[in-house]
Enzyme design. Structure first.
Site, short mmCIF file in Angstrom:
data_model
loop_
_atom_site.label_atom_id
_atom_site.label_comp_id
_atom_site.label_asym_id
_atom_site.label_seq_id
_atom_site.Cartn_x
_atom_site.Cartn_y
_atom_site.Cartn_z
N GLY A 185 6.04 17.43 17.66
CA GLY A 185 4.63 17.09 17.87
C GLY A 185 4.14 17.62 19.21
O GLY A 185 4.93 18.05 20.05
N GLU A 186 2.82 17.59 19.38
CA GLU A 186 2.20 18.08 20.62
C GLU A 186 1.02 17.20 20.98
O GLU A 186 0.29 16.72 20.12
CB GLU A 186 1.72 19.52 20.42
N THR A 188 -1.72 15.98 24.68
CA THR A 188 -2.27 16.42 25.95
C THR A 188 -1.23 16.39 27.05
O THR A 188 -1.29 17.16 28.01
CB THR A 188 -3.46 15.54 26.35
N VAL A 192 6.89 17.18 22.03
CA VAL A 192 8.11 16.45 21.68
C VAL A 192 8.95 17.37 20.80
O VAL A 192 8.45 17.90 19.80
CB VAL A 192 7.80 15.13 20.95
N ASP A 305 -2.19 0.60 25.96
CA ASP A 305 -2.56 1.65 25.00
C ASP A 305 -1.92 1.40 23.64
O ASP A 305 -1.31 2.30 23.04
CB ASP A 305 -2.16 3.03 25.53
#
Length: 524
Positions: A185-186, A188, A192, A305
C-alpha cells in the site's frame, strides 16, 4: 470705412469665421485643429483605469506612460520591445516547466508556492545546476531503471522519487535483513512493503518505509516512541495493538517492521460492495476495538485517528455466498480477530494537543468547536465506526464543519447551549442556537439524508439491535464529560457475552504467560 471693411474681410478669410458660426448655429461639435486640441481625462475615468489595468496584466504595457510628445515611431519601438520581452519570459517559463515534470506534486508536498517555483526556474544557471543535481545525485522518476545487483548481498544505490518515496525493486535487501517482495500500500506518509525477514526465512513482515521528508521523519519518530511504550506495557500484544518488531533509519527513511496482517475493516467492506457486517461480527469487532483503545486510555494515551482504515483483520480470508434477492455474491470474513494500527497521531496526556485531530467523518463536536479534547474524542469515533459496520455507510458524510454540525443536530438533537456559548466558533451560532438555513440546498441535503439515530435500527423489535444503538447513543453524547467511557462500555449489555467470557478466563490468564498472537478471551 473701406479700410475697416478690408480688415474684417481679411480676418474672415484667414480664420474661417463663417464656417465656425454656421457650425455652432447648427448645433454641431466643433473639431479643433490637431495642434490646438487640449488633452483631457476621459469622462469615465474608472473605466479607463480598469482598461489600463487589464492591458498591463496582458501585455505589460502601461498607457499612463503614453505622452503625445513621443513620436509614433518611438512609441511603436517601445511596444515592440516590451512584447519581445514578454514573449521571452513566456518561453523561459515554458522551458522551466518542461524541466520540472512533477512541479505540482512537489509544491503540494513541500509547501512551495507556484510563484516561487517560477522565479527560481527563470534562472538559467539554476536550471543547469538542477539538471546536474538530478543526473548525479537523485533519481526523480519512480519508473527510472537501474541495474539490479548481480548479488543480492551488494547494497544497491539509494534513490528517491520526486515525493521522497524510496525507489526499490523486488529482491532489494534493506539493512542486510529485509528482502523486498511486493508493495502492499501507499499513503501520504510513505509505503508499506511486504518483506522476507532473512533472520527468520519463513517469516514475512510488513515494512513501513517513511518518506525522506523532515516532517514525516519527525512524525515517525513520535510513532516509534508510542509503539515502544506500548511494547513495554504489553510485550505479548494481548491488548490487540499492532506490535512493532523492529525499526531503523535507512538513508533518511525511517523504517518500521510489523507483523503481516490482512485487509482493513474498511477495505473488506468496500470490496464487498459495502454490504454491512452481520450483527454478531459487528459485536466482536466493536468489543475488540473498545478493549484495545481502553488499554491506550489506561496508559494516558489518546489515539486521535480511529477509523475503519486503521482496524486490520488478523486474517481476511472469506467465504462467498450468493444473495438471491440482490443477485450478487457476498463475502463473509471467516475470522473477525483484529489489530489496531497507525499510532502516528497518538498523543500522551502530558504532550501538546493539536487543535484539530481525527479524520473528518469521525471527528467529535468538541474538536470541531475547538473546545479542547482528550480521551472522549476516541469514544465518539468508536461510536461512528460501530454505526458504519452495522449499516455499511458513514454516519456523517460531509466535508464541511457547519454541515457536519447540522447533521449532528438532525441525528442526535440540539447542541448543548453551554458548548455553543463557550466555543470561539460563534459564526456557527446565533444567540446560543445553531444558525442553519434548512431551506437551502445544503439544508435539504441534510434533511433528506439524515434522520434521528433510532430510526436506523434495522429490526426495532430485536433486543440486540436496540442494545447496539443504546451503546452507540451513549458514545455519541455531545458533552465529553457526559459521554460514556470505554471501561463502562465494556460492561454494557451488548457486550455481555464477551465480558462474561473474559471473567471466566481471568484465573487461567493470571497463571499462564499469555498467547503471543492473541487474547484468550477475545479471539473467536
Amino acid at each position: 470705412m473701406d479700410a475697416l471693411a478690408s480688415i474684417v474681410s481679411s480676418c474672415r478669410r484667414h480664420l474661417n469665421l463663417d464656417f465656425l458660426w454656421g457650425t455652432v448655429s447648427r448645433g454641431r461639435t466643433i473639431s479643433m485643429p490637431r495642434s490646438r486640441r487640449k488633452r483631457t481625462r476621459s469622462r469615465d475615468s474608472s473605466y479607463d483605469d480598469d482598461y489600463r489595468h487589464k492591458r498591463r496584466r496582458n501585455d505589460y504595457y502601461d498607457d499612463d506612460h503614453y505622452d503625445s510628445r513621443h513620436s509614433r515611431s518611438r512609441l511603436s519601438s517601445e511596444r515592440r520591445h516590451r512584447e519581445r520581452r514578454h514573449r521571452h519570459r513566456e518561453r523561459s517559463y515554458s522551458r522551466s516547466r518542461s524541466l520540472s515534470p512533477s512541479h505540482h506534486s512537489r509544491s503540494h508536498h513541500y509547501g512551495e508556492s507556484d510563484h516561487s517555483s517560477r522565479y527560481r526556474s527563470d534562472s538559467r544557471r539554476h536550471r543547469r545546476r538542477h539538471r546536474h543535481h538530478r543526473r548525479n545525485r537523485r533519481s526523480y522518476s519512480s519508473g527510472s531503471s537501474r541495474e539490479q545487483p548481480e548479488s543480492s548481498e551488494r547494497a544497491p544505490s539509494v534513490n528517491d522519487d520526486d515525493d521522497g518515496h524510496l525507489i526499490y525493486h523486488q529482491g532489494d535487501v534493506l539493512q542486510a535483513r529485509y528482502e523486498v517482495v511486493q508493495t502492499l500500500g501507499e499513503g501520504t506518509f510513505g509505503k508499506v512493503v511486504e518483506c522476507k525477514d532473512r533472520q527468520s526465512p519463513n517469516e514475512r513482515v510488513a515494512l513501513k518505509i517513511i518518506k525522506n521528508v523532515e516532517k514525516y521523519r519527525e512524525a515517525a519518530k513520535l510513532e516509534i516512541n508510542v509503539l515502544e511504550k506500548l511494547r513495554e506495557k504489553d510485550p505479548a500484544g494481548k491488548h490487540l495493538c499492532v506490535r512493532m518488531l523492529d525499526w531503523f533509519d535507512y538513508h533518511g527513511h525511517m523504517c518500521l517492521a510489523f507483523d503481516m496482517l490482512g485487509l482493513s475493516v474498511f477495505d473488506f467492506l468496500k470490496d464487498n460492495n459495502y454490504v454491512p457486517y452481520p450483527l454478531e461480527q459487528v459485536r466482536h469487532i466493536s468489543y475488540q476495538l473498545v478493549y484495545a483503545v481502553n488499554f491506550l486510555h489506561e496508559n494516558q494515551l489518546t489515539h486521535t485517528d480511529l477509523k475503519p482504515e486503521n482496524i486490520l483483520f488478523l486474517n481476511s480470508e472469506f467465504e462467498v455466498s450468493y444473495n438471491q434477492k440482490k443477485r450478487r455474491d457476498e463475502r463473509r470474513v471467516k475470522s473477525t480477530d483484529i489489530r489496531l494500527i497507525d499510532f502516528g497521531s497518538a498523543t500522551f496526556d502530558h504532550e501538546h494537543h493539536s487543535t484539530i485531530v481525527s479524520t473528518r467523518h469521525y471527528r467529535a463536536p468538541e474538536v470541531i468547536l475547538e473546545l479542547g479534547w482528550s480521551q472522549p474524542c476516541d469514544v465518539w469515533s468508536i461510536g461512528c465506526i460501530m454505526f458504519e459496520l452495522y449499516t455499511g455507510y458513514t454516519l456523517f458524510q460531509t466535508h464541511d464543519n457547519k454541515e457536519h454540525l447540522a447533521m449532528m443536530e438532525r441525528i442526535l438533537g440540539s447542541l448543548p447551549y453551554r458548548m455553543a456559548k463557550k466555543t470561539k466558533k460563534q459564526k456557527y451560532f446565533y444567540h446560543g442556537r445553531f444558525d442553519w438555513e434548512e431551506k437551502s440546498s445544503a439544508g435539504r441535503y441534510v434533511r433528506d439524508n439524515c434522520k434521528p439515530l433510532r430510526r436506523y435500527i434495522k429490526d426495532p423489535d430485536n433486543e440486540e439491535h436496540r442494545q447496539l444503538f443504546d451503546v452507540i447513543g451513549k458514545m455519541l453524547e455531545y458533552d465529553p464529560s457526559n459521554r460514556v467511557n470505554l471501561k463502562q462500555s465494556l460492561r454494557h449489555a451488548f457486550f455481555r457475552k464477551y465480558y462474561e467470557e473474559e471473567l471466566l478466563k481471568e484465573p487461567e490468564n493470571s497463571q499462564s504467560n499469555g498467547d503471543r498472537e492473541r487474547s484468550h478471551s477475545l479471539s473467536r
